[in-house]
Write a protein that holds these residues in place. Sequence first.
Motif, PDB file in Angstrom:
ATOM      1  N   ILE A 185       0.855  -1.297  -0.004  1.00 50.41           N
ATOM      2  CA  ILE A 185      -0.043  -0.016  -0.070  1.00 50.41           C
ATOM      3  C   ILE A 185       0.973   1.156   0.043  1.00 50.41           C
ATOM      4  O   ILE A 185       1.887   1.367   0.828  1.00 50.41           O
ATOM      5  N   ALA A 186       0.524   2.323  -0.916  1.00 50.02           N
ATOM      6  CA  ALA A 186       1.545   3.492  -0.893  1.00 50.02           C
ATOM      7  C   ALA A 186       0.940   4.416   0.397  1.00 50.02           C
ATOM      8  O   ALA A 186      -0.387   4.007   0.899  1.00 50.02           O
ATOM      9  N   GLU A 187       1.814   5.215   0.778  1.00 53.03           N
ATOM     10  CA  GLU A 187       1.519   5.794   2.125  1.00 53.03           C
ATOM     11  C   GLU A 187       0.631   6.939   2.042  1.00 53.03           C
ATOM     12  O   GLU A 187      -0.194   6.775   2.924  1.00 53.03           O
ATOM     13  N   GLN A 188       0.183   7.260   0.873  1.00 47.40           N
ATOM     14  CA  GLN A 188      -0.683   8.501   0.621  1.00 47.40           C
ATOM     15  C   GLN A 188      -2.169   7.830   0.344  1.00 47.40           C
ATOM     16  O   GLN A 188      -3.114   8.617   0.129  1.00 47.40           O
ATOM     17  N   SER A 189      -2.232   6.397   0.291  1.00 47.23           N
ATOM     18  CA  SER A 189      -3.434   5.736  -0.235  1.00 47.23           C
ATOM     19  C   SER A 189      -4.731   6.099   0.611  1.00 47.23           C
ATOM     20  O   SER A 189      -4.562   6.083   1.753  1.00 47.23           O
ATOM     21  N   GLU A 190      -5.832   6.128  -0.394  1.00 43.05           N
ATOM     22  CA  GLU A 190      -6.975   6.329   0.348  1.00 43.05           C
ATOM     23  C   GLU A 190      -7.504   5.053   1.215  1.00 43.05           C
ATOM     24  O   GLU A 190      -8.073   5.035   2.207  1.00 43.05           O
ATOM     25  N   LEU A 191      -6.770   3.732   0.793  1.00 41.02           N
ATOM     26  CA  LEU A 191      -7.223   2.509   1.188  1.00 41.02           C
ATOM     27  C   LEU A 191      -6.611   2.881   2.938  1.00 41.02           C
ATOM     28  O   LEU A 191      -7.126   1.781   3.588  1.00 41.02           O
ATOM     29  N   LEU A 192      -5.563   3.403   3.128  1.00 42.25           N
ATOM     30  CA  LEU A 192      -4.954   3.505   4.302  1.00 42.25           C
ATOM     31  C   LEU A 192      -5.910   4.052   5.283  1.00 42.25           C
ATOM     32  O   LEU A 192      -5.903   3.730   6.604  1.00 42.25           O
ATOM     33  N   VAL A 193      -6.629   5.263   4.870  1.00 45.85           N
ATOM     34  CA  VAL A 193      -7.579   5.762   5.887  1.00 45.85           C
ATOM     35  C   VAL A 193      -8.671   4.606   6.258  1.00 45.85           C
ATOM     36  O   VAL A 193      -9.010   4.762   7.285  1.00 45.85           O
ATOM     37  N   PHE A 194      -8.949   3.783   5.264  1.00 47.79           N
ATOM     38  CA  PHE A 194     -10.299   2.960   5.478  1.00 47.79           C
ATOM     39  C   PHE A 194      -9.401   1.834   6.498  1.00 47.79           C
ATOM     40  O   PHE A 194     -10.009   1.673   7.483  1.00 47.79           O
ATOM     41  N   VAL A 195      -8.325   1.416   6.294  1.00 44.68           N
ATOM     42  CA  VAL A 195      -7.455   0.281   7.309  1.00 44.68           C
ATOM     43  C   VAL A 195      -7.323   0.982   8.428  1.00 44.68           C
ATOM     44  O   VAL A 195      -7.592   0.214   9.533  1.00 44.68           O
ATOM     45  N   ARG A 196      -7.019   2.332   8.497  1.00 44.77           N
ATOM     46  CA  ARG A 196      -6.886   2.906   9.830  1.00 44.77           C
ATOM     47  C   ARG A 196      -8.147   3.162  10.715  1.00 44.77           C
ATOM     48  O   ARG A 196      -8.134   2.905  11.901  1.00 44.77           O
ATOM     49  N   TRP A 219      -7.399   8.603  20.648  1.00 42.67           N
ATOM     50  CA  TRP A 219      -8.210   9.894  20.292  1.00 42.67           C
ATOM     51  C   TRP A 219      -7.105  10.971  19.791  1.00 42.67           C
ATOM     52  O   TRP A 219      -7.069  11.591  18.583  1.00 42.67           O
ATOM     53  N   GLY A 220      -5.917  11.023  20.538  1.00 42.67           N
ATOM     54  CA  GLY A 220      -4.870  11.873  19.939  1.00 42.67           C
ATOM     55  C   GLY A 220      -4.162  11.329  18.814  1.00 42.67           C
ATOM     56  O   GLY A 220      -3.641  12.213  18.198  1.00 42.67           O
ATOM     57  N   SER A 221      -3.967  10.081  18.438  1.00 45.43           N
ATOM     58  CA  SER A 221      -3.556   9.635  17.113  1.00 45.43           C
ATOM     59  C   SER A 221      -4.605   9.487  16.153  1.00 45.43           C
ATOM     60  O   SER A 221      -4.153   9.291  14.922  1.00 45.43           O
ATOM     61  N   ALA A 222      -5.798   9.867  16.220  1.00 49.51           N
ATOM     62  CA  ALA A 222      -6.715   9.818  15.213  1.00 49.51           C
ATOM     63  C   ALA A 222      -6.549  11.071  14.097  1.00 49.51           C
ATOM     64  O   ALA A 222      -6.218  12.031  14.748  1.00 49.51           O
ATOM     65  N   ARG A 223      -6.300  10.600  12.989  1.00 46.74           N
ATOM     66  CA  ARG A 223      -5.626  11.729  11.978  1.00 46.74           C
ATOM     67  C   ARG A 223      -6.992  12.596  11.223  1.00 46.74           C
ATOM     68  O   ARG A 223      -6.688  13.596  10.640  1.00 46.74           O
ATOM     69  N   ASP A 224      -7.970  11.924  11.035  1.00 45.21           N
ATOM     70  CA  ASP A 224      -8.880  12.155  10.382  1.00 45.21           C
ATOM     71  C   ASP A 224     -10.259  11.988  10.785  1.00 45.21           C
ATOM     72  O   ASP A 224     -10.314  11.221  11.619  1.00 45.21           O
ATOM     73  N   GLY A 225     -11.333  12.553  10.212  1.00 47.37           N
ATOM     74  CA  GLY A 225     -12.674  12.180  10.690  1.00 47.37           C
ATOM     75  C   GLY A 225     -13.206  10.823  10.761  1.00 47.37           C
ATOM     76  O   GLY A 225     -13.934  10.399  11.755  1.00 47.37           O
ATOM     77  N   ALA A 226     -12.334  10.094   9.917  1.00 44.47           N
ATOM     78  CA  ALA A 226     -13.118   8.600   9.781  1.00 44.47           C
ATOM     79  C   ALA A 226     -12.242   7.968  11.267  1.00 44.47           C
ATOM     80  O   ALA A 226     -12.975   7.003  11.816  1.00 44.47           O
ATOM     81  N   GLY A 227     -11.258   8.442  11.559  1.00 44.20           N
ATOM     82  CA  GLY A 227     -10.518   7.817  13.008  1.00 44.20           C
ATOM     83  C   GLY A 227     -11.491   8.234  13.946  1.00 44.20           C
ATOM     84  O   GLY A 227     -11.679   7.421  14.739  1.00 44.20           O
ATOM     85  N   VAL A 228     -11.905   9.482  14.118  1.00 48.98           N
ATOM     86  CA  VAL A 228     -12.807   9.756  15.212  1.00 48.98           C
ATOM     87  C   VAL A 228     -13.968   9.010  15.115  1.00 48.98           C
ATOM     88  O   VAL A 228     -14.556   8.495  16.548  1.00 48.98           O
ATOM     89  N   LEU A 229     -14.857   9.035  14.141  1.00 46.80           N
ATOM     90  CA  LEU A 229     -16.007   8.061  14.115  1.00 46.80           C
ATOM     91  C   LEU A 229     -15.732   6.689  14.293  1.00 46.80           C
ATOM     92  O   LEU A 229     -16.502   6.159  15.009  1.00 46.80           O
ATOM     93  N   ALA A 230     -14.481   6.176  13.778  1.00 51.31           N
ATOM     94  CA  ALA A 230     -14.365   4.694  14.181  1.00 51.31           C
ATOM     95  C   ALA A 230     -14.140   4.693  15.623  1.00 51.31           C
ATOM     96  O   ALA A 230     -14.601   3.423  16.258  1.00 51.31           O
TER      97      ALA A 230
END
Lengths: 116, 248
Positions: free
Chosen positions: A38-49, B193-204
């Motif tokens: 996975i690339a570092e800036q990939s949108e998939l990473l947002v999903f996985v996180r 909470w501190g490591s959440a980077r985007d809206g998706a993280g906070v919602l998750a």
Amino acid sequence: MTFTSLDAWWWPYLFILMAGWMTTDACRFLGVYFGGRIAEQSELLVFVRAVATALVAAVIGNLVVFPSGALAETPLLLRVAAAAIGFASYLLSGKRVLAGILVSEAVLGAGIWLGL
Amino acid sequence: MLFNAASPKPALSERGRSFLRGARAAFSVPGLILVFAFVGFAGLARGAGLTLAETVFMTAVVWALPGKVVLIGAILSGASLPTASLAVGLSSVRLMPMVVSLVPEMRGPRTSKWVLYGLAHFVAVTSWVLAMEQLRGIPRDMRTSWYLGLGSTLVVGNMVVVAIVFEAAGEISQPISALLLMLTPMYFLTSLWGSARDGAGVLALFFGLLLGPAAHLVVPEFDLLVAGLLGGPAAYAVHRLRLRRRAP
């Protein structure tokens, strides 16, 4: 085959290796395998996180609502209140982890001391 | 060095400095709270009838705290090897997406995949949160050394803590034990909470908090898996919808 079913000295260690280490590190190794693709800036990473965060959050929820050991003896409402007030303190203190933890421990401690 | 003047291989001393910088990152508030959580864990393991050597061994090979708590629960309930493996595996599934999101940040242009497989063993909430916060400030080709310093210090340090507490403390009193057990969720909650980077993280985070206990009531064996696989994608979907609405 349970933890105590063999009397050999090495059996508990083998049990811990097979039930604990193999499964845990298998998950970590799969993570390296997929993460390498996975690339570092990939949108998939947002999903996985998001999935990772939801899983850890589920662990947190269960540790508070269905705890083990001595914490299970305290009332659910006290635990939830301690967590909520502690979390509010964390946010109000400008995201100081220590403030959040100390306040929630103080609420829980006071509740136990008052015999709630 | 002679052949690769454009991007020289980092000197060993530079690696050593990064390792020490990573090790120093372990001596922080998250590191201290983890120590207290391990004090509670040592008490739990002692109460379950494990020996000192078994408890320290478990700390080294499993490392992730929730996985160990689940394993001790399985041992206490007399679970068979397959049942115990399944329970630990389900609690450790969360490590996979954590490692997936860490690897692209950690690897440098020259990083061998075997180094990454080795370092993955150190992944648990504390080192993951610290790494997601601080890795970006570490030069790219020094990140693996930094993480090795952080991870090994946390693991070895807490093996020592577990051994000392196991020997010295004996029975921890009920109220103290309850307070120690509360440390882990509060610490996970605030640092997550501190490591959440985007809206998706906070919602998750919110979805997981609610879905974890809910799923535990319905499917106790698979509670974490269900909560993660419902909560994560739902958080991501809501996050995408919000972004789309903001920027049409």
